[in-house]
Design a protein around this motif. Structure first.
Motif, short mmCIF file in Angstrom:
data_model
loop_
_atom_site.label_atom_id
_atom_site.label_comp_id
_atom_site.label_asym_id
_atom_site.label_seq_id
_atom_site.Cartn_x
_atom_site.Cartn_y
_atom_site.Cartn_z
N ILE A 23 0.84 -1.21 0.00
CA ILE A 23 0.00 0.00 0.00
C ILE A 23 0.87 1.25 0.00
CG2 ILE A 23 -1.61 1.37 1.39
CD1 ILE A 23 -2.87 -1.30 2.30
N ALA A 24 1.88 1.26 0.90
CA ALA A 24 2.74 2.45 1.04
C ALA A 24 3.57 2.72 -0.21
CB ALA A 24 3.65 2.28 2.26
N GLN A 25 4.02 1.66 -0.86
CA GLN A 25 4.92 1.82 -2.00
C GLN A 25 4.21 2.00 -3.33
OE1 GLN A 25 8.42 1.98 -1.97
NE2 GLN A 25 8.04 2.21 0.22
N TYR A 26 3.04 1.38 -3.50
CA TYR A 26 2.43 1.35 -4.83
C TYR A 26 1.03 1.98 -4.89
CZ TYR A 26 6.26 -1.91 -5.51
OH TYR A 26 7.51 -2.48 -5.57
N ILE A 27 0.20 1.75 -3.88
CA ILE A 27 -1.18 2.25 -3.95
C ILE A 27 -1.27 3.68 -3.41
CG2 ILE A 27 -3.56 1.86 -3.25
CD1 ILE A 27 -2.94 -1.09 -2.99
N GLU A 28 -0.68 3.92 -2.26
CA GLU A 28 -0.78 5.24 -1.63
C GLU A 28 -0.24 6.37 -2.51
OE1 GLU A 28 0.79 7.55 2.42
OE2 GLU A 28 0.99 5.39 2.24
N PRO A 29 0.94 6.23 -3.16
CA PRO A 29 1.43 7.34 -4.00
C PRO A 29 0.46 7.70 -5.13
CG PRO A 29 3.19 5.78 -3.56
CD PRO A 29 1.93 5.14 -3.07
N ARG A 30 -0.15 6.68 -5.74
CA ARG A 30 -1.11 6.95 -6.82
C ARG A 30 -2.38 7.61 -6.28
NH1 ARG A 30 1.66 2.34 -8.13
NH2 ARG A 30 2.36 2.11 -10.30
N ALA A 31 -2.87 7.09 -5.15
CA ALA A 31 -4.07 7.66 -4.55
C ALA A 31 -3.82 9.10 -4.10
CB ALA A 31 -4.51 6.81 -3.36
N THR A 32 -2.63 9.35 -3.56
CA THR A 32 -2.28 10.70 -3.12
C THR A 32 -2.20 11.66 -4.30
OG1 THR A 32 -1.06 9.83 -1.21
CG2 THR A 32 -0.55 12.07 -1.89
N LYS A 33 -1.64 11.19 -5.40
CA LYS A 33 -1.53 12.02 -6.60
C LYS A 33 -2.91 12.40 -7.11
CE LYS A 33 0.66 12.14 -11.18
NZ LYS A 33 1.47 11.38 -12.16
N ILE A 34 -3.83 11.43 -7.15
CA ILE A 34 -5.20 11.71 -7.59
C ILE A 34 -5.88 12.68 -6.65
CG2 ILE A 34 -7.48 10.67 -7.93
CD1 ILE A 34 -6.01 8.10 -8.81
N PHE A 35 -5.67 12.47 -5.34
CA PHE A 35 -6.29 13.34 -4.33
C PHE A 35 -5.76 14.77 -4.46
CE2 PHE A 35 -6.73 15.02 0.05
CZ PHE A 35 -8.10 14.85 0.21
N LYS A 36 -4.46 14.92 -4.66
CA LYS A 36 -3.87 16.26 -4.85
C LYS A 36 -4.47 16.95 -6.06
CE LYS A 36 0.79 15.89 -2.88
NZ LYS A 36 2.24 15.84 -3.22
N SER A 37 -4.57 16.22 -7.17
CA SER A 37 -5.14 16.79 -8.39
C SER A 37 -6.58 17.21 -8.17
CB SER A 37 -5.06 15.77 -9.53
OG SER A 37 -3.73 15.40 -9.78
N SER A 38 -7.33 16.41 -7.42
CA SER A 38 -8.73 16.73 -7.13
C SER A 38 -8.83 17.99 -6.28
CB SER A 38 -9.40 15.56 -6.41
OG SER A 38 -9.36 14.39 -7.19
N LEU A 39 -7.93 18.13 -5.31
CA LEU A 39 -7.92 19.33 -4.48
C LEU A 39 -7.62 20.58 -5.30
CD1 LEU A 39 -6.14 18.51 -1.08
CD2 LEU A 39 -8.51 19.14 -1.45
N ILE A 40 -6.65 20.46 -6.20
CA ILE A 40 -6.30 21.61 -7.06
C ILE A 40 -7.48 21.99 -7.94
CG2 ILE A 40 -4.84 22.33 -8.99
CD1 ILE A 40 -2.61 20.55 -7.76
N LEU A 41 -8.14 20.96 -8.51
CA LEU A 41 -9.31 21.22 -9.36
C LEU A 41 -10.43 21.88 -8.56
CD1 LEU A 41 -10.76 20.89 -12.08
CD2 LEU A 41 -11.47 18.60 -11.34
N PHE A 42 -10.66 21.38 -7.34
CA PHE A 42 -11.70 21.95 -6.49
C PHE A 42 -11.39 23.41 -6.15
CE2 PHE A 42 -13.21 22.91 -2.17
CZ PHE A 42 -14.59 22.76 -2.36
N GLU A 43 -10.11 23.68 -5.87
CA GLU A 43 -9.69 25.06 -5.57
C GLU A 43 -9.96 25.99 -6.74
OE1 GLU A 43 -6.13 26.03 -2.70
OE2 GLU A 43 -5.57 24.37 -4.01
N ARG A 44 -9.63 25.52 -7.94
CA ARG A 44 -9.85 26.34 -9.14
C ARG A 44 -11.33 26.63 -9.34
NH1 ARG A 44 -5.73 23.23 -13.31
NH2 ARG A 44 -3.78 24.11 -12.47
N ILE A 45 -12.15 25.60 -9.18
CA ILE A 45 -13.60 25.77 -9.36
C ILE A 45 -14.14 26.74 -8.31
CG2 ILE A 45 -15.83 24.60 -9.18
CD1 ILE A 45 -14.45 22.09 -10.32
#
Length: 351
Positions: free
Chosen positions: A317-339
């Motif tokens: 989870i820490a090595q493979y799933i979490e980094p991808r999930a975190t990247k998606i979450f960051k992108s979602s936060l940025i998109l939400f901020e822009r909106i």
């Protein structure tokens, strides 16, 4: 200020202690009874986590905006938490028919996604998630201090917090303290912040006195909570709990005062990275694994294999799933901020 890599090791020790406590000291357990007198104190990994959290949050919040702090905490907590929540839900649906969940399991799951389910009176999908609510209250207080531009005045708000914690211990006042921060676990968070000050400013008479008072209150609280985690706890077990916390304080003091330094090793860093997912997935899913496994093999083997599986899964989870999930979450936060920014700009323009 350089990061204390030894905290990764301490974090893992605290997490694995909680794991052994839940696996070996569960009421129906028969395996590794010779270890139970030791692992019964594994729950103390939680207050040790709170000390670490006090230190880490003080480091993280310094020289950062209030909004930046909230975003950083959300990115750190939520993606991995949701992974652990989904993992637990799958095990409950598949094998956890004997585990009682208050209310509809899907409603509980959806409420737990917010991590604020306790505010709505909804139970945790996994009992260990109560610690996240204590953490969130601490983060909320730090956010308010940052918003009011007083976070850097450590000696003022730490002393106020410490006095309130002492008052609550003796006279249960202020009665509203539990609404925004845990009175029982406050001294552990306070201690973590004080250790940060030790590392940043060095030892002074003021910080030393604060630490002594905080340590004393922490020892009393450790003694006090023992019956909540050890059935029919004796006076000796309460004293041992306090002693373990005292040793933890000494360890933190040695590290933050730089009396001993531990070099950065990849294996220690790796142990630190698997701690959070290990804590999130081990309890409900782990107990189900043990219950299912002991139908075919000895309980000792079932516990051993379950611990190994949990560590491997946490690493994955820490090595493979979490980094991808975190990247998606960051992108979602940025998109939400822009909106949100576009919406606010539009509203202002229309006015």
């Amino acid at each position: 200020m350089s990061r204390l890599h030894a905290l990764d090791l301490l974090r893992f020790i605290a997490a694995i202690s909680v794991v052994f406590y839940h696996f070996i000291n569960r009421p129906e357990a028969t395996a590794f009874k010779w270890l139970a007198p030791v692992t019964q104190y594994g729950y103390l990994g939680v207050p040790i986590f709170f000390i670490i959290s006090g230190y880490v949050i003080a480091v993280s919040a310094t020289n950062r905006s209030a909004i930046g702090f909230v975003k950083a905490r959300m990115i750190r907590l939520y993606p991995t938490y949701w992974i652990g929540l989904i993992f637990t839900l799958i095990f409950l649906i598949s094998f956890g028919g004997h585990i009682v969940i208050e209310g509809s399991i899907f409603f509980v799951f959806l409420a737990n996604l917010t991590m604020f389910n306790d505010l709505f009176g909804v139970s945790n999908l996994d009992g260990v998630y109560w610690t996240l609510h204590a953490e969130l209250r601490f983060y909320g207080c730090v956010f308010l201090l940052m918003l009011l531009k007083v976070f850097d005045r450590f000696y003022i708000w730490l002393n106020i917090w410490l006095v309130m914690s002492i008052m609550h211990f003796f006279i249960d006042q202020p009665f509203f303290m539990g609404w925004f921060i845990s009175p029982v676990y406050s001294p552990f968070f306070i201690a973590g912040v004080i250790f940060y000050l030790f590392q940043r400013d060095g030892m002074s008479l003021a910080t030393l006195l604060m630490l002594l008072v905080t340590c004393l209150l922490s020892l009393v609280r450790a003694y006090e909570i023992t019956p909540s985690f050890i059935v029919a706890a004796s006076h000796y077990q309460g004293v041992m709990s306090a002693f373990i916390i005292f040793i933890s304080f000494l360890f933190f003091l040695i590290l933050t005062c730089r009396w001993v330094t531990i070099k950065k090793y990849p294996c220690i860093t790796m142990l630190g990275t698997i701690t959070y997912p290990l804590y999130l997935i081990h309890n409900v899913a782990g107990r189900i694994m043990i219950d299912q496994g002991k139908r075919f093999v000895s309980e000792e083997l079932a516990v051993t294999v379950t611990v190994a599986i949990m560590i491997v899964l946490s690493f994955y989870i820490a090595q493979y799933i979490e980094p991808r999930a975190t990247k998606i979450f960051k992108s979602s936060l940025i998109l939400f901020e822009r909106i949100l920014n576009n919406f606010l700009s539009l509203q202002i323009f229309n006015k």
